[in-house]
Design a protein around this motif. Structure first.
Motif, PDB file in Angstrom:
ATOM      1  N   LEU A  56      26.457-114.611  16.066  1.00  0.00           N
ATOM      2  CA  LEU A  56      27.022-114.415  17.405  1.00  0.00           C
ATOM      3  C   LEU A  56      26.024-114.695  18.531  1.00  0.00           C
ATOM      4  O   LEU A  56      26.418-114.787  19.692  1.00  0.00           O
ATOM      5  N   ALA A  80      31.907-111.449  11.937  1.00  0.00           N
ATOM      6  CA  ALA A  80      33.376-111.460  11.995  1.00  0.00           C
ATOM      7  C   ALA A  80      33.875-112.118  13.290  1.00  0.00           C
ATOM      8  O   ALA A  80      34.781-112.947  13.268  1.00  0.00           O
ATOM      9  N   ARG A 243      33.507-106.068  21.778  1.00  0.00           N
ATOM     10  CA  ARG A 243      32.812-107.059  22.579  1.00  0.00           C
ATOM     11  C   ARG A 243      32.802-106.585  24.032  1.00  0.00           C
ATOM     12  O   ARG A 243      33.814-106.087  24.552  1.00  0.00           O
ATOM     13  N   HIS A 290      23.928-103.155  20.059  1.00  0.00           N
ATOM     14  CA  HIS A 290      24.840-103.865  19.147  1.00  0.00           C
ATOM     15  C   HIS A 290      24.472-103.606  17.674  1.00  0.00           C
ATOM     16  O   HIS A 290      24.070-104.524  16.951  1.00  0.00           O
ATOM     17  N   ARG A 299      25.155-106.069   5.885  1.00  0.00           N
ATOM     18  CA  ARG A 299      24.569-107.382   6.198  1.00  0.00           C
ATOM     19  C   ARG A 299      24.425-108.243   4.934  1.00  0.00           C
ATOM     20  O   ARG A 299      24.509-109.472   5.004  1.00  0.00           O
TER      21      ARG A 299
HETATM   22  C1  DGY Z   1      30.431-109.373  14.276  1.00  0.00           C
HETATM   23  O1  DGY Z   1      30.267-109.700  13.108  1.00  0.00           O
HETATM   24  O2  DGY Z   1      31.093-110.056  15.048  1.00  0.00           O
HETATM   25  C2  DGY Z   1      29.816-108.114  14.724  1.00  0.00           C
HETATM   26  O3  DGY Z   1      29.960-107.923  16.069  1.00  0.00           O
HETATM   27  C3  DGY Z   1      28.362-108.030  14.318  1.00  0.00           C
HETATM   28  O4  DGY Z   1      27.990-106.703  14.464  1.00  0.00           O
END
Ligand code: DGY
Length: 328
Positions: A56, A80, A243, A290, A299
């Motif tokens: 991101l 995601a 977001r 974040h 992760r």
């Molecule tokens: C994502 O995967 O979009 C999340 O915001 C990462 O924390």
């Protein structure tokens, strides 16, 4: 004859186990240091790789995608959210996009609850007392917060993460309400004991806690704008683990300063690392960098999803987590 391995460029450092597995499977170029790639490095990557693995923190916009070489066939996002990728342009150019949904649901929902409790129970203020060595002992009226049980939680965006938040919040005795583009199926709604509000305005005006759990798309930009924030009860709080763009951050800051909203818990910001400095000065605002999906397990699982998406593509099939514009 063994077939040539796909060339894969990864834009950020990933957990070691993920980097190792990627190196075993593909002709992979990993990042040496933990900084985002420059624009020039990204251009070079899309011109030379078969597969790009961005995160991101990379802007994969139309101008970058149109500069891609013929080789580039897949953007296998590590994450995601795909609001940093121009999925429509990628599709026009025949480049597939995939993401990593599902594996960060629980972690993000946990963090949402952590923020709700941190704000309503004033945890950072308590920590500041202890860290400052100022504690004078228990007092009947010190640092009184609000009880979670019985409070009305309004979830904006009832996808996987919104529903995981609902399950957790229900266990804390909160009453679950939600607004979503599409109403949940009756059996899902019943299982969550969730009340659907067709009108976001009406829901916002009646909740004690608002949780933002919708993705960032053109239609969710500033969904919580100044007008809607004004509808919130003065003693209500808002948390955001989705977001930053969904909330008008300046309007939120103004209203918390003016005492028109009781507090906020934020993990994401409208302008990335450029956080409104006034937000940082407010005792009833909890700010995190974040961290919603920041567990080692999550992760690594995100990395596994990336690998499955690339491998499936390499084997001539559609990546299981392909994102198409109509999904957004
Ligand atoms: C994502 O995967 O979009 C999340 O915001 C990462 O924390």
């Amino acid at each position: 004859m063994p077939r040539e391995r796909l060339s894969v460029v990864v834009t950020r450092r990933l957990p070691e186990a993920v980097e190792t597995r990627l190196s075993e499977l593909f002709d992979v170029r990993l990042r040496d240091d933990d900084t985002p790639m420059t624009r020039e490095e990204l251009v070079e990557a899309v011109q030379t790789a078969d597969v790009l693995v961005p995160t991101l923190t990379d802007t994969i916009d139309a101008s970058l995608i149109t500069r891609a070489g013929d080789k580039l066939k897949l953007i296998a996002n590590y994450g995601a959210g795909v609001d940093h990728i121009d999925v429509a342009t990628a599709r026009q150019r025949g480049v597939l996009v995939s993401n990593t949904p599902g594996v960060l649901t629980d972690d993000t929902a946990d963090m949402t609850m952590a923020l709700i409790l941190a704000v309503t129970r004033r945890i950072p203020e308590g920590m500041a007392v202890m860290q400052g060595g100022d504690w004078q002992g228990w007092a009947p009226t010190a640092l009184l917060g609000g009880r979670a049980s019985g409070r009305r939680l309004g979830i904006l965006g009832m996808g996987r993460i919104g529903q995981a938040v609902a399950r957790r919040a229900a266990a804390f005795g909160m009453q679950i309400h939600y607004h979503n583009r599409r109403r949940l199926r009756p059996e899902v709604e019943d299982a969550l004991e969730a009340t659907w509000w067709e009108s976001l305005d009406q829901m916002v005006a009646r909740m004690d806690v608002i949780s933002i759990n919708c993705p960032s798309t053109p239609s969710t930009f500033h969904l919580m704008n100044a007008r809607r924030l004004k509808l919130m009860k003065r003693d209500a709080v808002i948390v955001n683990t989705s977001r930053g763009e969904v909330i008008d951050e300046n309007a939120l800051t103004r209203m918390i300063r003016a005492g028109e909203i009781a507090g906020a818990g934020l993990d994401v910001y409208e302008h990335g690392t450029n956080v409104n400095p006034r937000l940082r000065q407010l005792p009833n605002v909890v700010l995190l960098p974040h961290m919603g999906s920041a567990t080692l397990e999550g992760r690594i699982e995100m990395g596994e999803k990336v690998i499955i998406n690339i491998k499936t593509f390499e084997d001539g099939h559609r990546p299981p987590d392909q994102v198409v514009p109509s999904m957004l």
